[in-house]
Design an enzyme around this catalytic site. Sequence first.
Site, PDB file in Angstrom:
ATOM      1  N   CYS A 196       3.671  24.577  30.954  1.00 21.58           N
ATOM      2  CA  CYS A 196       2.134  24.181  30.875  1.00 21.58           C
ATOM      3  C   CYS A 196       1.447  25.548  30.337  1.00 21.58           C
ATOM      4  CB  CYS A 196       1.763  23.786  32.304  1.00 21.58           C
ATOM      5  SG  CYS A 196       0.145  23.633  32.442  1.00 21.58           S
ATOM      6  N   LYS A 256      -7.494  -3.463  -5.473  1.00 20.52           N
ATOM      7  CA  LYS A 256      -7.003  -3.579  -4.220  1.00 20.52           C
ATOM      8  C   LYS A 256      -7.979  -3.554  -2.669  1.00 20.52           C
ATOM      9  CE  LYS A 256      -2.744  -3.186  -3.994  1.00 20.52           C
ATOM     10  NZ  LYS A 256      -1.502  -4.267  -4.114  1.00 20.52           N
ATOM     11  N   ASP A 311       2.377   1.756  -3.515  1.00 23.73           N
ATOM     12  CA  ASP A 311       1.418   2.051  -4.230  1.00 23.73           C
ATOM     13  C   ASP A 311       1.148   3.699  -4.100  1.00 23.73           C
ATOM     14  OD1 ASP A 311       1.272  -0.125  -5.524  1.00 23.73           O
ATOM     15  OD2 ASP A 311      -0.650  -0.728  -4.371  1.00 23.73           O
ATOM     16  N   ASP A 347       0.751  -1.143  -0.128  1.00 21.98           N
ATOM     17  CA  ASP A 347      -0.148   0.120  -0.034  1.00 21.98           C
ATOM     18  C   ASP A 347       0.874   1.181   0.101  1.00 21.98           C
ATOM     19  OD1 ASP A 347      -2.417  -1.412   0.063  1.00 21.98           O
ATOM     20  OD2 ASP A 347      -2.590  -1.380   2.055  1.00 21.98           O
ATOM     21  N   LYS A 352      -5.998 -12.109  -6.051  1.00 22.72           N
ATOM     22  CA  LYS A 352      -4.714 -11.310  -6.413  1.00 22.72           C
ATOM     23  C   LYS A 352      -3.710 -12.139  -5.301  1.00 22.72           C
ATOM     24  CE  LYS A 352      -2.272  -7.274  -7.080  1.00 22.72           C
ATOM     25  NZ  LYS A 352      -1.012  -7.629  -6.551  1.00 22.72           N
ATOM     26  N   CYS A 394      -2.786  21.964  39.127  1.00 20.51           N
ATOM     27  CA  CYS A 394      -2.937  22.356  37.910  1.00 20.51           C
ATOM     28  C   CYS A 394      -4.278  22.543  37.472  1.00 20.51           C
ATOM     29  CB  CYS A 394      -2.095  21.656  36.861  1.00 20.51           C
ATOM     30  SG  CYS A 394      -2.444  22.524  35.115  1.00 20.51           S
TER      31      CYS A 394
END
Length: 823
Positions: free
Chosen positions: A387, A296, A35, A32, A100, A408
Amino acid sequence: MSTAQRRVQELEKLILHHQDRYYNAESDISDDAFDALWEELARLDPGNPLLKAIGSDSQRDAVKKRHIVPMGSQHKAADEESFSAWAKKNALQAFLVQHKLDGVSLELQYERGHFCCALTRGNGIVGDDVTANVRGMRGFVPTLTAEWGPCGNLPFTGGVRGEVIMHKDIHRSHYPTHANCRNTVNGILKRKDGRGRTHLHIVCYDAVPGTPGKPFTGSLPFADETEKLAWLARQGFVTVHSHRCANAQEVVALRSEIMRTRELLPYSIDGLVVKSTDLDFQDAQLPRPKKQIAFKFSTQEAITTLRDVQWQTSGVTYTPIGITDPVRLAGTTVKRANLCNPNMLTKLCLKIGSHVLISKRGEIIPKIEALVSTPAHAQEIHIPTQCTSCNTVLENSGSRLFCPNVNCPLLSHHRITRWIECLEIKHVGTELIQRLFEEKKVRRIPDLYTLTCEDLIEIEHVGNATAKKILEAIHHKKEIALQTFIAGFGIEGIGETMGEKLICAGFDTLEKVLHATTETLESIYQFGTELAKSVVTGIARVKDDMCELLDRGFVRILAKQQAESPLRGKSFCFSGSLRNGDRATIHRIRALGGVVRTSVTRDLSYLIFESLSQPYRTAQKLKKEQGVALEIISEDEFCRLLDQASASCTHTGETVHPLQGKSFYFSGASRSMNHKHAQEKVRALGGDVASSVTAQLDYLVFYSQSTRYRTACALGIQIISEETLHKLIATAQSPLHTDAHVHAPLHGMSFCFSGDLDGMTRAQAIALVQRLGGTVKTAVSTQLTYLVSNDPHGQSRKCQNAVRCGVRIISEHVFLALCTPGT
């Protein structure tokens, strides 16, 4: 040189490199991904000579021989749209569809019926002679019978085309260290000592009469591709699995079916070859024949460019998310990909502008797997150091970037959001939480329960009616299971599943959890030292808030399960997409004392399967290899098990209302009961009555096609009639035992949509069908129940196919009526 020209040069080098690796070594990227490189080059430079060339699998010291007909490549279609465009362009009368095979191409040459030599693809014109190795392979035929020529009595001279493959069980048992079957086949083919050749199979699909350089000379004993395969089989060859389809829609449907079942095949396939059933000698000699295409399977990997990295916060943890160029992946367009943690950035040497490989293997957010290349102009990725909420210096452990400040605001906000999610409190969305938090009306979980209407009305767009609805939703959930209560505080590493493990290990009261130590927790299955420390520390930080919620009576923890709970001690895992495996089912299991797991482990009681998915295969392996006493049951068996458990509850006096957790909206004027009376009944049975139609709504009770009715249709909300509501209410006499057809009125039905709909988009219609227990098909076949079309003349191709297949064609109005039982 422009950026595009530089990219073309880079693509040429990458393609040549990966072609060489594919044919002569271990491929380092997937098909893939290759391709994707090829298609990018074709898009940037359509006339590039490399696109007309064929990769070479030749060895320099191997004997070379010429093919009878050049071994070309194939055009490719990665999705239904591309395939349909090819099918429309070629207008074939019928299609021959073949597996295939994921192996190595081979040509067997015969002279007067006797085997001469075997050639690999090579450069497409000449290939390597691998005759010695082929003689020992399974499926090799040394001599052909005299079935050639006008009278069928001449020996065959020509080439037989096929693929050399290795079965998956052979690969697992003999070559476990090799990456895949194809790479192993490639290596064995080129061995000079022939070792391993008996592990290979030859599967054939083509026969070409003639001699090297002079193909298609002489007469043929077959008239089309189907007869050719029959001739090959009579000669003793193993032939490729083939299927004849009458039209493109049948091909698409067949592909979908094979994609679901390909894991059951003994060999690997990566798509389908679709070709004309007619013989066409001229087309067969083209570098890329026009009348065949490689269809495919859905792409699971693709190559794209990393454009930015955004840092997403979850509590105090900062997670990098890659922003990429849009790319099609597994049927969807992907622009965001998970990078997990700062370690991944360093490990992959990523930069802004890098070309990366991303995958999507069942995950919601795709993941960046590997670096393909990095251009010279790429920029470094910025990793935040402070932060964003409290300006504390962030700590980077490599596997995690986080704010160490226990006070926090991000952490406080996260806990509130997590509480809302765990308790499934409706009408309190993320935007409202953010506004309440910013205006300091809610900074801790207990603050939710001290909110007043006046507090809420001060928020923009919140009126008096909405404020009352919000407060009612918050205070509606009074009794909470212990695992939900603990998970609601957002302690790192502790969700409901791990909370259930705590309870099963004996920590079945809050008091026991509050007094747990690291030493006692780390001995629990799947708890390690680090998680145990995290739990103990996290519990200590939220202990005061937990106690305040309970002491002030805001919520109560449900009494621990009694031993007689019918599913106590039983655990369940769902495999595949079950038609009833939704949140309501999970609640039902837990209400009966059972536990829902997300993975298959040794202590699992039941796996409920619909498809041969990874959990199913893991369960089978545990049963076979380790003797685990695990039951694998179908969904129907699971439903019967729940019904038996429900009946047990009825006999013991334990009740769980069937409308618990369900929300209803009443549309229009009632024929037999007024709204107030209906709402009282719904609430008495544990349901919730909504004052507006939102995406969180479960049911709209339908009396007339109001605006809200159309809104509900668009949101995919289940629409029920007044009669159906009566049935739901009647089930209160038999708790938990609900009529499957009430909740899934489309169960057993399949739908296909043609053209545009008036009241909703196709995506919304598909969601509605699936929510109501039906299935959606992309093509018309004899197995289809309904074709939904607003075309009054039935001129579309799907309508014509439906007529031929005997499938009923219904309008959108009839479709909505089916979705509304009792009307």
